[in-house]
Enzyme design. Sequence first.
Site, PDB file in Angstrom:
ATOM      1  N   LYS A 112      40.609  41.904  39.241  1.00 18.45           N
ATOM      2  CA  LYS A 112      40.602  42.444  37.873  1.00 18.45           C
ATOM      3  C   LYS A 112      40.085  41.429  36.854  1.00 18.45           C
ATOM      4  O   LYS A 112      39.642  41.812  35.779  1.00 18.45           O
ATOM      5  CB  LYS A 112      41.985  42.964  37.513  1.00 18.45           C
TER       6      LYS A 112
HETATM    7  C1  LIG Z   1      43.946  47.068  41.017  1.00 22.17           C
HETATM    8  C2  LIG Z   1      43.888  46.619  42.425  1.00 22.17           C
HETATM    9  C3  LIG Z   1      43.328  47.420  43.441  1.00 22.17           C
HETATM   10  C4  LIG Z   1      42.832  48.832  43.193  1.00 22.17           C
HETATM   11  O1  LIG Z   1      41.703  48.884  42.380  1.00 22.17           O
HETATM   12  P1  LIG Z   1      41.169  50.288  41.810  1.00 22.17           P
HETATM   13  O2  LIG Z   1      40.063  49.955  40.886  1.00 22.17           O
HETATM   14  O3  LIG Z   1      42.349  50.894  41.097  1.00 22.17           O
HETATM   15  O4  LIG Z   1      40.733  51.085  42.952  1.00 22.17           O
HETATM   16  C5  LIG Z   1      43.255  46.886  44.723  1.00 22.17           C
HETATM   17  N1  LIG Z   1      43.724  45.649  45.013  1.00 22.17           N
HETATM   18  C6  LIG Z   1      44.258  44.852  44.059  1.00 22.17           C
HETATM   19  C7  LIG Z   1      44.776  43.508  44.450  1.00 22.17           C
HETATM   20  C8  LIG Z   1      44.359  45.291  42.734  1.00 22.17           C
HETATM   21  O5  LIG Z   1      44.901  44.495  41.810  1.00 22.17           O
END
Ligand SMILES: *Cc1c(COP(=O)(O)O)cnc(C)c1O
Length: 469
Positions: A112
């Site tokens: 993120k």
């Molecule tokens: C947010 C997150 C996901 C999922 O991502 P999306 O964009 O919601 O599909 C997967 N793995 C981790 C570690 C995350 O923080």
Amino acid sequence: MRYISTRGQAPALNFEDVLLAGLASDGGLYVPENLPRFTVEEIASWAGLPYHELAFRVMRPFVAGSIDDADFKRILEETYGVFAHQAVAPLTQLGANEWVLELFQGPTLAFKDFALQLLGRLLDHVLAKRNERVVIMGATSGDTGSAAIEGCKACDNVDIFIMHPHNRVSEVQRRQMTTILGENIHNIAIEGNFDDCQEMVKASFADQGFLKGTRLVAVNSINWARIMAQIVYYFHAALQLGAPHRSVAFSVPTGNFGDIFAGYLARNMGLPINQLVVATNRNDILHRFMSGNRYDKDTLHASLSPSMDIMVSSNFERLLFDLHGRNGLAVSALMDEFKATGKLSVADDRWTEARRLFDSLAVDDEQTCATIAQVHAQTGYLLDPHTAIGVKAARDCRRSQALPMVVLGTAHPVKFPEAVEKAGIAAVPQLPPHLADLFQREERCTVLANDLKTVQDFVSQHGNRGKPL
Ligand SMILES: *Cc1c(COP(=O)(O)O)cnc(C)c1O
């Protein structure tokens, strides 16, 4: 670039307004009116570029008309300069033609950061130009909160309020939020659960009177700028593995369909991707759709991969829009039906098209741990539980052994020690150098009752760099 709503009834906006908008006024999500498409020659000419320069070339069409080239270049250089690894998103080989794209080298050790480091800087740039301030409110069960706070800590024109459920996030996750000290950073521990936090964010968007005219901005994964930032690393990885002269496959641990939707866009922009694998945990609404044309809301199951624990996938609507020939009224009707019944399926030809575009697999906790253990035994490499789900799905769904398969490594294993322990691995993952003193750092956090008025009063008393709005 102009952006239109997936429900067809809201006015088109430019990039700057989409950045500040969140949901469209008709309840839809914004998508680009026309996707840029790059030629093979163009893509080939980007081989070997540093990450921020590639990012500039891939994203430039999306911000055109809103952000000057020179400003955008500077913002990108700053954004990706904070990543710990020189390659920003290094590829690690796991097996024959099998790779992990390590997207956890940023400040909060999860993918993120790629989007939220950029989002904070873009917001601040646009707000400075407009001489405006905004308030961000968000709810988190872990990863999003720390990435959003890290992304906004240097913003002059943003105050950020992140609510987490008191005593219900891991200590690493809490400290990653509460040790970031700044007069514009506000951590709130709510005496309630994650849903309570999220409900209060929703209610605040619905009735913004307490903000006295200050604009409220969302940083959840429906924000277009987050998707846009995630397109870049598909190009970055594929170029290193021989694209555009060779196709590459990706397996993506998915919750809200944000990260994998970025891969879908990369393919539509000209990147040769021969396969996109949707990898879910037990919360498998996306797998149920891909395998059986049933997008049905189920109850929430707590798993060892909590960042993928969702009941509905908020970005799925963006795919539905394309599957229906970008007909906003058709999407609107489907989403109304889903709201009323908790169920949705599409016409056969559209579902066949979805299956041509994506493969999918749901992986439970036991298989997740088995994959962590197997990969560790084979290679010594330690997977986090989200990435492990991607590896399992990649191995089960793979169409071609001759082409590279890239699994998106979405988090560092140190963030999820429970899964590592359950996998029977004695070695405890260690915090990287920039977080080594996390447990010694000063924390700042306010505990508040699970009560909307209490939270909104707190925001209006502190929303201007800690002072009243
Ligand atoms: C947010 C997150 C996901 C999922 O991502 P999306 O964009 O919601 O599909 C997967 N793995 C981790 C570690 C995350 O923080």
